[in-house]
Design a protein around this motif. Sequence first.
Motif, PDB file in Angstrom:
ATOM      1  N   CYS A  63      45.573  51.787  35.020  1.00 39.87           N
ATOM      2  CA  CYS A  63      45.474  52.906  35.953  1.00 39.87           C
ATOM      3  C   CYS A  63      46.309  52.649  37.194  1.00 39.87           C
ATOM      4  O   CYS A  63      46.576  51.504  37.572  1.00 39.87           O
ATOM      5  N   VAL A  64      46.723  53.739  37.807  1.00 40.11           N
ATOM      6  CA  VAL A  64      47.417  53.702  39.086  1.00 40.11           C
ATOM      7  C   VAL A  64      46.503  54.343  40.115  1.00 40.11           C
ATOM      8  O   VAL A  64      45.988  55.456  39.902  1.00 40.11           O
ATOM      9  N   VAL A  65      46.263  53.648  41.214  1.00 44.07           N
ATOM     10  CA  VAL A  65      45.431  54.155  42.299  1.00 44.07           C
ATOM     11  C   VAL A  65      46.351  54.595  43.430  1.00 44.07           C
ATOM     12  O   VAL A  65      47.090  53.781  44.003  1.00 44.07           O
ATOM     13  N   LEU A  66      46.332  55.879  43.726  1.00 46.10           N
ATOM     14  CA  LEU A  66      47.139  56.412  44.829  1.00 46.10           C
ATOM     15  C   LEU A  66      46.277  56.454  46.083  1.00 46.10           C
ATOM     16  O   LEU A  66      45.341  57.241  46.179  1.00 46.10           O
TER      17      LEU A  66
ATOM     18  N   SER B  99      33.378  56.772  32.938  1.00 47.17           N
ATOM     19  CA  SER B  99      32.079  56.419  33.506  1.00 47.17           C
ATOM     20  C   SER B  99      31.656  55.021  33.063  1.00 47.17           C
ATOM     21  O   SER B  99      31.134  54.228  33.872  1.00 47.17           O
ATOM     22  N   ARG B 100      31.902  54.686  31.819  1.00 47.78           N
ATOM     23  CA  ARG B 100      31.559  53.349  31.326  1.00 47.78           C
ATOM     24  C   ARG B 100      32.420  52.282  31.991  1.00 47.78           C
ATOM     25  O   ARG B 100      31.934  51.194  32.330  1.00 47.78           O
ATOM     26  N   VAL B 101      33.691  52.582  32.182  1.00 52.31           N
ATOM     27  CA  VAL B 101      34.579  51.638  32.859  1.00 52.31           C
ATOM     28  C   VAL B 101      34.097  51.395  34.291  1.00 52.31           C
ATOM     29  O   VAL B 101      34.036  50.246  34.758  1.00 52.31           O
ATOM     30  N   LEU B 102      33.753  52.459  34.993  1.00 46.18           N
ATOM     31  CA  LEU B 102      33.283  52.326  36.375  1.00 46.18           C
ATOM     32  C   LEU B 102      31.971  51.560  36.444  1.00 46.18           C
ATOM     33  O   LEU B 102      31.774  50.726  37.338  1.00 46.18           O
ATOM     34  N   SER B 103      31.088  51.823  35.503  1.00 42.97           N
ATOM     35  CA  SER B 103      29.821  51.091  35.466  1.00 42.97           C
ATOM     36  C   SER B 103      30.058  49.602  35.240  1.00 42.97           C
ATOM     37  O   SER B 103      29.394  48.747  35.844  1.00 42.97           O
TER      38      SER B 103
ATOM     39  N   HIS C 115      40.776  45.127  34.247  1.00 41.26           N
ATOM     40  CA  HIS C 115      41.658  46.265  34.005  1.00 41.26           C
ATOM     41  C   HIS C 115      43.000  46.066  34.705  1.00 41.26           C
ATOM     42  O   HIS C 115      43.107  45.331  35.690  1.00 41.26           O
ATOM     43  N   ASP C 116      44.013  46.728  34.210  1.00 40.07           N
ATOM     44  CA  ASP C 116      45.381  46.637  34.737  1.00 40.07           C
ATOM     45  C   ASP C 116      45.545  47.696  35.817  1.00 40.07           C
ATOM     46  O   ASP C 116      45.565  48.901  35.518  1.00 40.07           O
ATOM     47  N   VAL C 117      45.651  47.271  37.066  1.00 39.97           N
ATOM     48  CA  VAL C 117      45.645  48.194  38.198  1.00 39.97           C
ATOM     49  C   VAL C 117      46.936  48.059  38.998  1.00 39.97           C
ATOM     50  O   VAL C 117      47.387  46.955  39.312  1.00 39.97           O
ATOM     51  N   HIS C 118      47.517  49.197  39.334  1.00 38.54           N
ATOM     52  CA  HIS C 118      48.695  49.255  40.206  1.00 38.54           C
ATOM     53  C   HIS C 118      48.346  50.202  41.346  1.00 38.54           C
ATOM     54  O   HIS C 118      47.933  51.334  41.099  1.00 38.54           O
ATOM     55  N   VAL C 119      48.471  49.767  42.606  1.00 37.98           N
ATOM     56  CA  VAL C 119      48.127  50.620  43.740  1.00 37.98           C
ATOM     57  C   VAL C 119      49.391  51.051  44.473  1.00 37.98           C
ATOM     58  O   VAL C 119      50.380  50.317  44.534  1.00 37.98           O
ATOM     59  N   VAL C 120      49.342  52.266  45.005  1.00 41.02           N
ATOM     60  CA  VAL C 120      50.445  52.828  45.788  1.00 41.02           C
ATOM     61  C   VAL C 120      49.905  53.171  47.173  1.00 41.02           C
ATOM     62  O   VAL C 120      48.913  53.891  47.295  1.00 41.02           O
ATOM     63  N   ASP C 121      50.561  52.654  48.204  1.00 38.08           N
ATOM     64  CA  ASP C 121      50.088  52.917  49.562  1.00 38.08           C
ATOM     65  C   ASP C 121      51.261  52.753  50.527  1.00 38.08           C
ATOM     66  O   ASP C 121      52.418  52.582  50.112  1.00 38.08           O
TER      67      ASP C 121
END
Length: 323
Positions: A3-6, A164-168, A24-30
């Motif tokens: 996921c990409v978090v903007l 929802s399962r991922v967030l939990s 999880h594989d996370v890429h953030v943009v800020d």
Amino acid sequence: MRCVVLGAGAIGGVLGARLAQAGHDVHVVDRRAHVDAIRAHGLRVRSPDGEDVVRLAATTDFAEPDWAGVDAVVLCVKSQDTAAALAELARHADPQTPILCAQNGVANEDAALRLFANVYGVLVACPSAYLEPGLVRAYSSPVTGVLDVGRYPHGRDTFAVQVSRVLSGAGYASEARADITAYKYGKLVTNLGNAVEALCGPSARGGNLDRLAMDEARTVLFSAGIHAEFAPVSALVQVRPVFGERRPGGSSWQSLYRRTGGIETDYLNGEIVRLGRLHGVPTPVNAALQYAANRLVASGGEPGSVSELDLLRAVVDGRGAAR
């Protein structure tokens, strides 16, 4: 999940870190200062349980993530920044990419639906803070917060259940809801006090202005035929001090503190004002709060520097109501 978090501020920063910690594989943009700090030292996440340093891929450039392999984009920018973020995102991401709007307000999902086919609303109840580059604070433990999800405008599909399962699994309380829009309207009502807190200080939260703004909103929503559901988040979110310090203020208070040059009041109190105008319902309280918040931003004023009594007088006098 990839996921990409903007927007890696209070909500997006903590969420990106928790997802990364869960594998999880996370890429953030800020923005530049925050990204530079994350790249140099990792993202520091302070909570009642201590401090974690989480290594995340971070960039200011929307072109940098490998969009072909992204499972979802989590939109965490403030509502006033949504249009610009979506316009840039649409230049790079496939229009079928699922967009999760983890934001306050009710206008973001509709804006996303103009450009992307699969849009999901996320009800956000996560007491957190972002006051300096490279550091975010999460004030609830052991559950980091509530992030309920549902397809926009309604529906509980397979992807919503998966998210929802991922967030939990990442430390949040999360349910897949068939009518997420109703829950986001409920959250909108509770968020009307953000302006009160930003203008008058945290001690004014829950006071007369807050209650009047919420009562006004309920009248407007009833007249507009809009159903609002209120998620039982108080039993799940346990707010505690972080390193001996209480949360200084909510998202609008933090915008003023950081002098970002913007505030989300137009999409919170301003949404009630808009609906009131459409349906012929006066909204003097929310109009006054919206007007005062925008004036404080324009003047560069400090959070908590406005008298609650002066605001109540402005409501009685009708100042801001014609705005």
